[in-house]
Scaffold this active site. Structure first.
Site, PDB file in Angstrom:
ATOM      1  N   MET A 121      14.241   6.250   2.395  1.00 46.92           N
ATOM      2  CA  MET A 121      13.256   6.054   3.443  1.00 46.92           C
ATOM      3  C   MET A 121      13.340   7.155   4.495  1.00 46.92           C
ATOM      4  O   MET A 121      12.341   7.648   4.999  1.00 46.92           O
ATOM      5  CB  MET A 121      13.460   4.687   4.104  1.00 46.92           C
ATOM      6  N   ARG A 136      10.821   9.470   2.459  1.00 39.52           N
ATOM      7  CA  ARG A 136       9.459   8.936   2.402  1.00 39.52           C
ATOM      8  C   ARG A 136       8.719   9.094   3.728  1.00 39.52           C
ATOM      9  O   ARG A 136       7.499   9.315   3.736  1.00 39.52           O
ATOM     10  CB  ARG A 136       9.527   7.451   2.003  1.00 39.52           C
ATOM     11  N   LEU A 168       5.042  -0.512   1.770  1.00 42.84           N
ATOM     12  CA  LEU A 168       6.151  -1.026   2.575  1.00 42.84           C
ATOM     13  C   LEU A 168       5.703  -2.147   3.501  1.00 42.84           C
ATOM     14  O   LEU A 168       6.317  -3.216   3.550  1.00 42.84           O
ATOM     15  CB  LEU A 168       6.763   0.105   3.407  1.00 42.84           C
TER      16      LEU A 168
END
Length: 435
Positions: free
Chosen positions: A58, A147, A80
């Site tokens: 992440m 990400r 998410l």
């Protein structure tokens, strides 16, 4: 393939350390004296190398100035945080409103997230082991793809191309998720993002006149494979158990067996859980394996943290669980971040500065503590190397489980990315089954 650039990177990465005394691909169960990370002693490219090892996670803002961009990307990601048809409106709105608060939190933990530092360290140390123990795919070159924070997936992919992979030069790359337990919201989102940039930067040829057939892959594109989950790997379990034992040793010996172990993982919206996401079951599998390693020495529970927004999320919440235990007189608690592989905002602020602080205000008297995160643990880095070697030895592009979508999945992007990675073939003879 032109390997000059990867080899220059390899030379920069090598540092003088002691060699491993033996090479073994079996899991090493004894870590009383962890072996030092080996020095790279060769510049020779193996018959299957070079190999890019891409750690996916992440990420987190390295400075407070990066918080706004980080939150914007996070709340824009429907994988998410699904916000429905108003995602493009609600995402930026929530991001702007939360930015000042989150900036202060990052300031309180030192001005930024340490996750990049730890991810780059873990990837580099793992690659040193791989170079010694699997020379046929050496040199193994470490990359990090976040990400929502730098280095973003796009940046990582461009670096691969600059370093001599792809664009007619071929090369092997392994996308290694650093979420041990698979979720469509985490690993799935990162894989979808990797697929998106692969299509943009290494698009397959569209010169075929047969429109009934998919475009053929250009010769010399990067060959990808994916390590998509590893929730019960013995090395991961050993690393967690070792840190829990260390935390328990901070309590008086006569009280240790009464300490309650609270495993805490990032929560999920119930809409994602009810779609059939495997994450809750895989987190529970990790908890069970760790407790089995500990001989079920203590009572334990699994709880969930980091809920955002008013919608229903998977519970019980970590903060509520701790408060309820303390109010009932159970003050000896050890919190274990079971779904994280390094420190970041959820450990350093949410647990350390919020949950534990609130417990002390209720009278916990410093008896609520947290087990150390995996960070630079030699046991954990050894586990990463073993996972990577087993994957490289298997010749498989993905696990069989990766091809099975959630029963309620309706995402065409998810379907297409799974098809791409599942059909990368490598040394396999049969394409993956995508359902």
């Amino acid at each position: 393939m032109n390997t000059l650039q990867p080899l220059r990177l390899l030379a920069k990465r090598a540092t003088p350390t002691q060699h491993l005394t033996q090479s073994s691909r079996a899991w090493r169960r004894s870590f009383a004296t962890p072996a030092a990370t080996p020095t790279i002693t060769h510049q020779k490219t193996g018959s299957q190398g070079p190999t890019a090892m891409v750690f996916m996670n992440m990420g987190g803002p390295a400075t407070t100035d990066e918080v706004s961009g980080f939150l914007s990307r996070l709340f824009a990601d429907a994988d998410l945080i699904p916000l429905g048809p108003l995602q493009n409106y609600l995402g930026p709105l929530i991001s702007r409103r939360r930015t000042p608060k989150i900036m202060k939190q990052y300031a309180d933990i030192g001005g930024g997230s340490p996750i990049r530092k730890w991810s780059e360290y873990q990837a580099a140390e793992m690659c040193k082991i791989l170079d010694v123990e699997r020379p046929e795919s050496a040199p193994h070159l470490p990359y990090v793809a976040f990400r929502y924070a730098n280095p973003l997936t796009e940046e990582m992919y461009n670096r691969l191309l600059e370093d001599g992979f792809g664009k007619g030069k071929g090369g092997r790359a392994v996308a290694f998720t650093q979420y041990p337990q698979y979720s469509c919201s985490t690993t799935g989102s990162s894989i979808n993002e990797l697929w998106k940039w692969r299509q943009r930067l290494e698009a397959p040829s569209k010169t075929s006149t047969d429109l009934t057939q998919p475009p053929k892959e250009d010769a010399g594109s990067i060959s990808w494979s994916v390590i998509d989950r590893w929730p019960t790997h013995p090395g991961l379990v050993e690393a967690f158990a070792k840190n829990i034992k260390s935390a328990l040793e901070t309590y008086p010996e006569e009280e240790r067996e009464k300490v309650v172990l609270l495993f805490s993982a990032h929560s999920l919206p119930m809409s994602v859980v009810n779609r059939g996401d495997p994450y809750p079951a895989e987190v529970a599998a990790t908890v069970w394996a760790v407790m089995q390693k500990l001989g079920f020495s203590n009572p334990y529970r699994l709880c969930w943290q980091s809920q955002v927004g008013p919608s229903a999320w998977l519970g019980a919440q970590t903060s509520d669980t701790v408060k309820n235990f303390v109010k009932k007189g159970q003050k000896d608690l050890v919190l274990i971040p079971i779904a994280f592989t390094s420190d970041h905002i959820e450990t350093l602020f949410e647990i350390d500065q919020e949950v534990i602080h609130e417990a002390n205000e209720l009278g916990a008297e410093g008896r609520v503590r947290r087990a150390e995160s995996l960070n630079g643990s030699p046991v954990f880095i050894r586990a990463l190397a073993d996972i990577a070697m087993a994957h490289l030895d298997s010749g498989m592009a993905t696990s069989k489980q990766m091809g099975l979508r959630c029963p309620g999945c309706k995402s065409e992007r998810c379907l297409e990315s799974k098809k791409f990675f599942g059909n990368q073939q490598l040394e396999t003879e049969r394409p993956a089954v995508i359902i």
